[in-house]
Motif scaffolding. Sequence first.
Motif, mmCIF file in Angstrom:
data_model
loop_
_atom_site.group_PDB
_atom_site.id
_atom_site.type_symbol
_atom_site.label_atom_id
_atom_site.label_comp_id
_atom_site.label_asym_id
_atom_site.label_seq_id
_atom_site.Cartn_x
_atom_site.Cartn_y
_atom_site.Cartn_z
ATOM 1 N N PRO A 23 -19.482 -0.015 2.561
ATOM 2 C CA PRO A 23 -20.042 -0.123 0.859
ATOM 3 C C PRO A 23 -19.179 0.750 -0.007
ATOM 4 C CG PRO A 23 -21.947 0.940 1.837
ATOM 5 C CD PRO A 23 -20.985 0.546 2.819
ATOM 6 N N GLN A 24 -18.444 1.939 0.789
ATOM 7 C CA GLN A 24 -17.872 2.751 0.091
ATOM 8 C C GLN A 24 -16.359 2.682 0.295
ATOM 9 O OE1 GLN A 24 -19.242 4.970 -2.494
ATOM 10 N NE2 GLN A 24 -21.040 4.179 -1.591
ATOM 11 N N GLN A 25 -15.553 2.465 -0.662
ATOM 12 C CA GLN A 25 -14.123 2.216 -0.449
ATOM 13 C C GLN A 25 -13.449 3.664 0.295
ATOM 14 O OE1 GLN A 25 -11.700 0.546 -3.275
ATOM 15 N NE2 GLN A 25 -10.030 1.169 -2.668
ATOM 16 N N GLN A 26 -12.946 3.661 1.202
ATOM 17 C CA GLN A 26 -12.445 4.775 1.717
ATOM 18 C C GLN A 26 -11.017 5.012 1.146
ATOM 19 O OE1 GLN A 26 -14.115 6.874 3.786
ATOM 20 N NE2 GLN A 26 -15.699 5.175 3.259
ATOM 21 N N PRO A 27 -10.623 6.459 1.003
ATOM 22 C CA PRO A 27 -9.254 6.771 0.746
ATOM 23 C C PRO A 27 -8.050 6.045 1.586
ATOM 24 C CG PRO A 27 -10.014 8.474 1.608
ATOM 25 C CD PRO A 27 -11.209 7.581 1.430
ATOM 26 N N VAL A 28 -6.964 5.630 1.092
ATOM 27 C CA VAL A 28 -5.985 5.052 1.837
ATOM 28 C C VAL A 28 -4.690 6.079 1.935
ATOM 29 C CG1 VAL A 28 -4.291 3.091 1.930
ATOM 30 C CG2 VAL A 28 -6.575 2.753 1.018
ATOM 31 N N THR A 29 -4.177 6.333 3.221
ATOM 32 C CA THR A 29 -3.101 6.959 3.118
ATOM 33 C C THR A 29 -1.855 6.182 3.760
ATOM 34 O OG1 THR A 29 -4.257 8.645 4.477
ATOM 35 C CG2 THR A 29 -1.923 8.932 4.636
ATOM 36 N N TYR A 30 -0.840 6.326 2.823
ATOM 37 C CA TYR A 30 0.289 5.294 2.926
ATOM 38 C C TYR A 30 1.111 5.789 3.992
ATOM 39 C CZ TYR A 30 -2.000 3.643 -1.024
ATOM 40 O OH TYR A 30 -2.842 3.089 -1.907
ATOM 41 N N GLN A 31 1.026 5.770 5.315
ATOM 42 C CA GLN A 31 1.437 5.888 6.507
ATOM 43 C C GLN A 31 1.703 4.248 7.092
ATOM 44 O OE1 GLN A 31 0.051 9.328 8.448
ATOM 45 N NE2 GLN A 31 1.081 10.511 6.794
ATOM 46 N N LEU A 96 0.319 -2.464 0.060
ATOM 47 C CA LEU A 96 1.612 -2.880 0.722
ATOM 48 C C LEU A 96 3.041 -2.361 0.192
ATOM 49 C CD1 LEU A 96 3.451 -4.523 2.992
ATOM 50 C CD2 LEU A 96 2.867 -6.632 1.626
ATOM 51 N N ILE A 97 3.165 -2.312 -1.003
ATOM 52 C CA ILE A 97 4.123 -1.939 -1.948
ATOM 53 C C ILE A 97 4.408 -0.203 -1.553
ATOM 54 C CG2 ILE A 97 5.002 -1.321 -4.145
ATOM 55 C CD1 ILE A 97 3.664 -3.673 -5.209
ATOM 56 N N LYS A 98 3.308 0.395 -1.542
ATOM 57 C CA LYS A 98 3.320 1.812 -1.162
ATOM 58 C C LYS A 98 3.781 1.943 0.405
ATOM 59 C CE LYS A 98 0.038 3.004 -4.835
ATOM 60 N NZ LYS A 98 -1.173 3.466 -5.184
ATOM 61 N N GLY A 99 3.111 1.051 1.153
ATOM 62 C CA GLY A 99 3.469 1.223 2.554
ATOM 63 C C GLY A 99 4.964 0.991 2.783
ATOM 64 N N ILE A 100 5.506 -0.035 2.234
ATOM 65 C CA ILE A 100 6.802 -0.416 2.202
ATOM 66 C C ILE A 100 7.859 0.954 2.029
ATOM 67 C CG2 ILE A 100 8.807 -1.699 1.473
ATOM 68 C CD1 ILE A 100 6.806 -4.183 1.140
ATOM 69 N N ASN A 101 7.401 1.501 0.799
ATOM 70 C CA ASN A 101 8.064 2.498 0.228
ATOM 71 C C ASN A 101 7.949 3.837 1.308
ATOM 72 O OD1 ASN A 101 8.963 0.994 -1.996
ATOM 73 N ND2 ASN A 101 7.145 1.837 -3.267
ATOM 74 N N ALA A 102 6.916 3.723 2.032
ATOM 75 C CA ALA A 102 6.813 5.013 2.814
ATOM 76 C C ALA A 102 7.332 4.818 4.194
ATOM 77 C CB ALA A 102 5.409 5.427 3.171
ATOM 78 N N SER A 103 7.886 3.520 4.415
ATOM 79 C CA SER A 103 8.546 2.982 5.692
ATOM 80 C C SER A 103 9.893 3.566 6.052
ATOM 81 C CB SER A 103 8.361 1.734 5.868
ATOM 82 O OG SER A 103 9.398 0.808 5.202
ATOM 83 N N ASP A 104 10.390 3.159 7.043
ATOM 84 C CA ASP A 104 11.915 3.720 7.461
ATOM 85 C C ASP A 104 12.736 2.615 7.232
ATOM 86 O OD1 ASP A 104 11.103 2.156 9.510
ATOM 87 O OD2 ASP A 104 11.690 3.464 11.186
ATOM 88 N N THR A 105 12.528 1.395 6.308
ATOM 89 C CA THR A 105 13.184 0.348 6.336
ATOM 90 C C THR A 105 14.063 0.377 4.973
ATOM 91 O OG1 THR A 105 11.288 -0.941 5.062
ATOM 92 C CG2 THR A 105 11.404 -0.903 7.429
#
Length: 241
Positions: A23-31, A96-105
């Motif tokens: 029930p509690q949204q957990q913080p997301v780490t964009y790795q 997903l946008i943040k994940g893409i920005n944090a990727s090596d692509t």
Amino acid sequence: MRKLLSLLFIAGVFYGCSKKLDPQQQPVTYQPTTTTTPATVGNLSYLALGDSYTFGQEVETSKTYPYQLAARLTAAHHPVSSVKVIATTGWTTDELIKGINASDTQGKTYDIVTLLIGVNNQFRGYPKDVYRTEFAQLLNTAIAYANGNKRRVFVLSIPDWGATPFANGRNLEKLSEDIAAFNAINKSETDKQGVAYIDITGISTKAATDASLTAGDGLHPSAAMYSLWVQQLAPVVLSHL
């Protein structure tokens, strides 16, 4: 290790590795959770963008839909030697946008790009106008990854998780209508760009009468369900190569 890297499926539906809602949204780490196979010169490279449906929660990597698709294309004499997956259980469009920005692509291009995103926006009750804006941004990103070749980009619809045991006790009619509304948005944006759209939502509802199509957590697709998706996706991809 893949499960340890997962966020539990959507701040609720899809914080699902524990098979229960948190029930509690957990913080997301964009790795971003990514998997990669080495490329071979002259063969196809493939980038898959998404959430748990692309990551393949609860199934082996080789049985996820991106890797089953790569195997199907290779068997059809279009060898895919590099598969890159940017996806994590629980991701919404903004994540997903943040994940893409944090990727090596960054700055890289791929021969094939797939995009499947939105179930977590739907589950969390995020605004549909925000989903439209962010989905359009992600679609433009996918096209850029395909070096501007829209024929090499493929969008998949959001599956209907109302067909899974996880949805027991919910208003299934309302749930399906809500998913349909999000799919209407992603299809509209996809059609505007002239990109191929693969509707797998109908296939996903088969899980209501076939338990083998749902993974052990009662929510995510099984390898068998992914195979059904690929049966519909692969011919479209092949026709664009």
